[in-house]
Design an enzyme around this catalytic site. Structure first.
Site, PDB file in Angstrom:
ATOM      1  N   SER A 241       0.897 -10.685  11.675  1.00  0.00           N
ATOM      2  CA  SER A 241       0.329 -11.985  11.284  1.00  0.00           C
ATOM      3  C   SER A 241       0.674 -13.077  12.298  1.00  0.00           C
ATOM      4  CB  SER A 241       0.790 -12.380   9.885  1.00  0.00           C
ATOM      5  OG  SER A 241       2.188 -12.288   9.772  1.00  0.00           O
ATOM      6  N   HIS A 318      11.077  -0.799   8.578  1.00  0.00           N
ATOM      7  CA  HIS A 318      10.694  -1.985   9.344  1.00  0.00           C
ATOM      8  C   HIS A 318      10.600  -1.633  10.823  1.00  0.00           C
ATOM      9  CE1 HIS A 318      10.544  -6.143  10.753  1.00  0.00           C
ATOM     10  NE2 HIS A 318      10.101  -6.412   9.532  1.00  0.00           N
ATOM     11  N   ASP A 373       9.370  -7.025   1.026  1.00  0.00           N
ATOM     12  CA  ASP A 373       8.330  -6.748   0.031  1.00  0.00           C
ATOM     13  C   ASP A 373       8.819  -5.913  -1.143  1.00  0.00           C
ATOM     14  OD1 ASP A 373       6.247  -8.096   1.444  1.00  0.00           O
ATOM     15  OD2 ASP A 373       6.326  -6.487   2.900  1.00  0.00           O
TER      16      ASP A 373
HETATM   17  N1  HAX Z   1       8.122   5.628   3.969  1.00  0.00           N
HETATM   18  C1  HAX Z   1       7.765   6.799   4.558  1.00  0.00           C
HETATM   19  N2  HAX Z   1       7.671   6.962   5.884  1.00  0.00           N
HETATM   20  C2  HAX Z   1       8.008   5.909   6.630  1.00  0.00           C
HETATM   21  C3  HAX Z   1       8.434   4.685   6.102  1.00  0.00           C
HETATM   22  C4  HAX Z   1       8.459   4.552   4.699  1.00  0.00           C
HETATM   23  N3  HAX Z   1       8.781   3.420   4.102  1.00  0.00           N
HETATM   24  N4  HAX Z   1       8.692   3.820   7.114  1.00  0.00           N
HETATM   25  C5  HAX Z   1       8.430   4.501   8.251  1.00  0.00           C
HETATM   26  N5  HAX Z   1       8.010   5.748   7.966  1.00  0.00           N
HETATM   27  C6  HAX Z   1       7.532   6.759   8.895  1.00  0.00           C
HETATM   28  C7  HAX Z   1       6.349   6.206   9.681  1.00  0.00           C
HETATM   29  O1  HAX Z   1       5.142   6.303   8.929  1.00  0.00           O
HETATM   30  C8  HAX Z   1       6.371   7.070  10.907  1.00  0.00           C
HETATM   31  O2  HAX Z   1       5.813   8.302  10.583  1.00  0.00           O
HETATM   32  P1  HAX Z   1       4.933   9.151  11.668  1.00  0.00           P
HETATM   33  O3  HAX Z   1       5.912   9.492  12.752  1.00  0.00           O
HETATM   34  O4  HAX Z   1       4.444  10.318  10.890  1.00  0.00           O
HETATM   35  O5  HAX Z   1       3.842   8.243  12.128  1.00  0.00           O
HETATM   36  C9  HAX Z   1       7.865   7.262  11.138  1.00  0.00           C
HETATM   37  O6  HAX Z   1       8.513   7.025   9.874  1.00  0.00           O
HETATM   38  C10 HAX Z   1       8.473   6.343  12.181  1.00  0.00           C
HETATM   39  O7  HAX Z   1       8.144   5.007  11.822  1.00  0.00           O
HETATM   40  P2  HAX Z   1       9.146   3.794  12.193  1.00  0.00           P
HETATM   41  O8  HAX Z   1       9.243   3.760  13.685  1.00  0.00           O
HETATM   42  O9  HAX Z   1      10.400   3.888  11.429  1.00  0.00           O
HETATM   43  O10 HAX Z   1       8.359   2.555  11.626  1.00  0.00           O
HETATM   44  P3  HAX Z   1       7.176   1.716  12.321  1.00  0.00           P
HETATM   45  O11 HAX Z   1       7.801   0.690  13.183  1.00  0.00           O
HETATM   46  O12 HAX Z   1       6.155   2.598  12.928  1.00  0.00           O
HETATM   47  O13 HAX Z   1       6.491   1.041  11.042  1.00  0.00           O
HETATM   48  C11 HAX Z   1       6.504  -0.039   8.924  1.00  0.00           C
HETATM   49  C12 HAX Z   1       7.137   0.013  10.315  1.00  0.00           C
HETATM   50  C13 HAX Z   1       7.037  -1.275   8.212  1.00  0.00           C
HETATM   51  C14 HAX Z   1       4.991  -0.174   9.073  1.00  0.00           C
HETATM   52  C15 HAX Z   1       6.890   1.241   8.153  1.00  0.00           C
HETATM   53  O14 HAX Z   1       8.285   1.285   7.970  1.00  0.00           O
HETATM   54  C16 HAX Z   1       6.183   1.364   6.817  1.00  0.00           C
HETATM   55  O15 HAX Z   1       5.055   1.873   6.769  1.00  0.00           O
HETATM   56  N6  HAX Z   1       6.826   0.904   5.683  1.00  0.00           N
HETATM   57  C17 HAX Z   1       6.184   0.898   4.396  1.00  0.00           C
HETATM   58  C18 HAX Z   1       5.209  -0.248   4.265  1.00  0.00           C
HETATM   59  C19 HAX Z   1       5.942  -1.572   4.193  1.00  0.00           C
HETATM   60  O16 HAX Z   1       6.867  -1.759   3.426  1.00  0.00           O
HETATM   61  N7  HAX Z   1       5.479  -2.545   5.000  1.00  0.00           N
HETATM   62  C20 HAX Z   1       6.050  -3.906   5.011  1.00  0.00           C
HETATM   63  C21 HAX Z   1       7.005  -4.132   6.177  1.00  0.00           C
HETATM   64  C22 HAX Z   1       7.566  -5.528   6.221  1.00  0.00           C
HETATM   65  C23 HAX Z   1       6.481  -6.495   6.511  1.00  0.00           C
HETATM   66  O17 HAX Z   1       5.871  -6.540   7.545  1.00  0.00           O
HETATM   67  N8  HAX Z   1       6.144  -7.257   5.533  1.00  0.00           N
HETATM   68  O18 HAX Z   1       5.082  -8.015   5.644  1.00  0.00           O
END
Ligand code: HAX
Length: 436
Positions: A241, A318, A373
């Site tokens: 954002s 995160h 969240d």
């Molecule tokens: N549950 C399951 N798997 C998860 C996970 C979770 N909560 N968080 C990360 N992973 C997985 C990723 O999907 C990724 O899988 P692949 O290798 O198969 O693609 C792997 O772990 C590595 O990811 P990461 O490097 O730890 O995390 P990213 O930086 O790629 O993504 C996210 C960060 C926040 C998008 C991710 O942790 C996520 O999807 N969390 C759940 C959704 C969420 O809560 N989003 C809000 C985040 C805070 C925010 O921005 N608020 O607005």
């Protein structure tokens, strides 16, 4: 007493030579290196943006202008009897780096109250949406429609100097910040409580109290609103954002275009929409359990079932943080004080006991801890805002404070149009030494 805009001008004048010197004398100094994995991995960790509004340390969490969240809550002025500070005080802090006095915040509250009039066509835009539309789509369109009011555009057409871009941008930003809570509350009332009608703001109230009033909520929802908007305001510049807002504004699109785009980025389930996803996911668990509170084993099974079906656990993980999000902790402390027996809070608390270990065992997420969240829907639900589609609108109102502050400073420091370089897969393969 100098008003916020005069104070901001002084700060801008003091800061400009620093940016100029960095660009002129140190432009060729290497500060980071880019790995192939970062190029195909969402540019994670590349130091390529600059902002002084906030900084996110992976282990400590967010600091606004150098202050941790507990310090922000302690130091910013509050209304009499309020537990949470004025949101307007945070805007002052983000713009100037200084904690305002009570008098300075009161002057800003009065200024912002004078900017609250919304043209009728904005209500018409909101009213024209079908009632099944997502509130984020409606919010984005309503903010976009306000673009007609941009002072920056008028000044630009008349040939304003680059050095003065920040001034009409400040006016646009402060106008939008004053108006966006009204639009949010109007959307809420229209979609979910049309029988009650819309309440227009009370000019004697600050932003947080006014929002509670327009939503038809009693205290302590005014403090809930203040807390909510403050913790969501900024998370440095690289999140979707904030970055979207900055990117759009870098082409000199005005703040209405930029904030509408910011809202669209926030509406994704991996970002701001995660707060509604947490509630949706928890409701699924509650339905499975009937009235029964799940045991630890049942909770674990639900988490594993979600992971095994290829979905993420919303509210956990995160891109930057590597510990429990302090924004989660602020809300948890509020819940422990005000709603310790809330059934949903108990669910969220029980999840906190099981999810991190499961995510560690699962072995994918780099951060197994809860983010902002995971907790925020619980607070809203407790105070009767149970329409969880609406939660990201609340996030948007908060996030606009940081995004707008950043855009004003982007203009003041003359940051150029953003334009990173892309390469093809062939080129990347060649660079890493893959032979064809
Ligand atoms: N549950 C399951 N798997 C998860 C996970 C979770 N909560 N968080 C990360 N992973 C997985 C990723 O999907 C990724 O899988 P692949 O290798 O198969 O693609 C792997 O772990 C590595 O990811 P990461 O490097 O730890 O995390 P990213 O930086 O790629 O993504 C996210 C960060 C926040 C998008 C991710 O942790 C996520 O999807 N969390 C759940 C959704 C969420 O809560 N989003 C809000 C985040 C805070 C925010 O921005 N608020 O607005």
């Amino acid at each position: 007493m100098k008003c916020l805009k005069q104070k901001l001008y002084d700060k801008i004048e003091q800061h400009r030579p620093r940016t100029k010197r960095l660009a002129k004398e140190f432009g060729d100094v290497v500060v980071d290196q880019v790995k192939a994995g970062q190029i195909i991995g969402g540019m994670r960790g590349i130091k390529s943006l600059i902002t002084d509004i906030s900084y996110l340390d992976p282990y400590e969490g967010i600091r606004y202008r150098g202050y941790t969240l507990p310090e922000v809550f302690e130091k910013l002025p509050k209304a009499e009897g309020a537990e949470m500070p004025y949101v307007e005080g945070l805007y002052y802090l983000l713009l100037t780096g200084d904690i305002p006095t009570q008098e300075q915040v009161e002057a800003l509250i009065m200024d912002m109250n004078n900017r609250r009039i919304i043209p009728k066509y904005v209500w018409d835009v909101v009213d024209s949406f079908p009632s099944e539309s997502h509130p984020m789509a409606i919010l984005s369109a309503a903010v976009m429609s306000l673009e007609r009011e941009s002072l920056f555009n008028v000044k630009y057409r008349h040939g304003i100097s680059k050095m003065d871009y920040w001034d009409p941008t400040y006016e646009d930003a402060t106008n939008l910040l004053a108006k966006i809570p009204l639009i949010g509350a109007y959307i809420y009332n229209k979609l979910y409580h049309p029988e009650k009608g819309h309440r227009y703001p009370d000019p004697t109230l600050d932003l947080g109290a006014n929002f509670a009033y327009m939503m038809g909520k009693e205290a302590p929802y005014d403090d809930v609103a203040r807390m909510y908007f403050i913790i969501h305001a900024d998370h440095e510049s690289g999140n979707v954002s904030a970055h979207t807002g900055h990117l759009i504004a870098s082409s000199l699109s005005d703040v209405y275009y930029a904030v509408s785009g910011m809202i669209n980025g926030l509406a994704g389930p991996l970002h701001g929409l995660a707060n509604q996803e947490v509630l949706r996911w928890l409701q699924g668990l509650k339905e499975q359990m009937g009235d029964k509170v799940p045991s630890k084993e049942e909770m674990k099974k639900y988490v594993w079932d979600t992971l095994n079906s290829g979905q993420v656990i919303p509210g956990y993980g995160h891109a930057v943080l590597r510990k429990t999000d302090p924004r989660y902790t602020v809300q948890r402390e509020f819940c422990l004080k005000h709603l310790p027996d809330d059934p949903l809070f108990k669910y969220v608390d029980a999840l906190y006991q099981v999810v991190p270990d499961i995510l560690k065992e699962h072995g994918k997420a780099k951060n197994p801890w809860p983010n902002v969240d995971a907790q925020s829907g619980v607070v809203q639900w407790h105070y009767g805002v149970k329409e969880y589609d609406f939660y990201t609108v609340l996030f948007s109102i908060g996030r606009s404070i940081g995004v707008l502050s950043n855009i004003i400073w982007d203009r003041a420091l003359g940051y150029p149009i953003e334009r990173p370089k892309s390469i093809t897969t062939d080129m990347l393969e060649e660079m890493v030494g893959i032979s064809k």
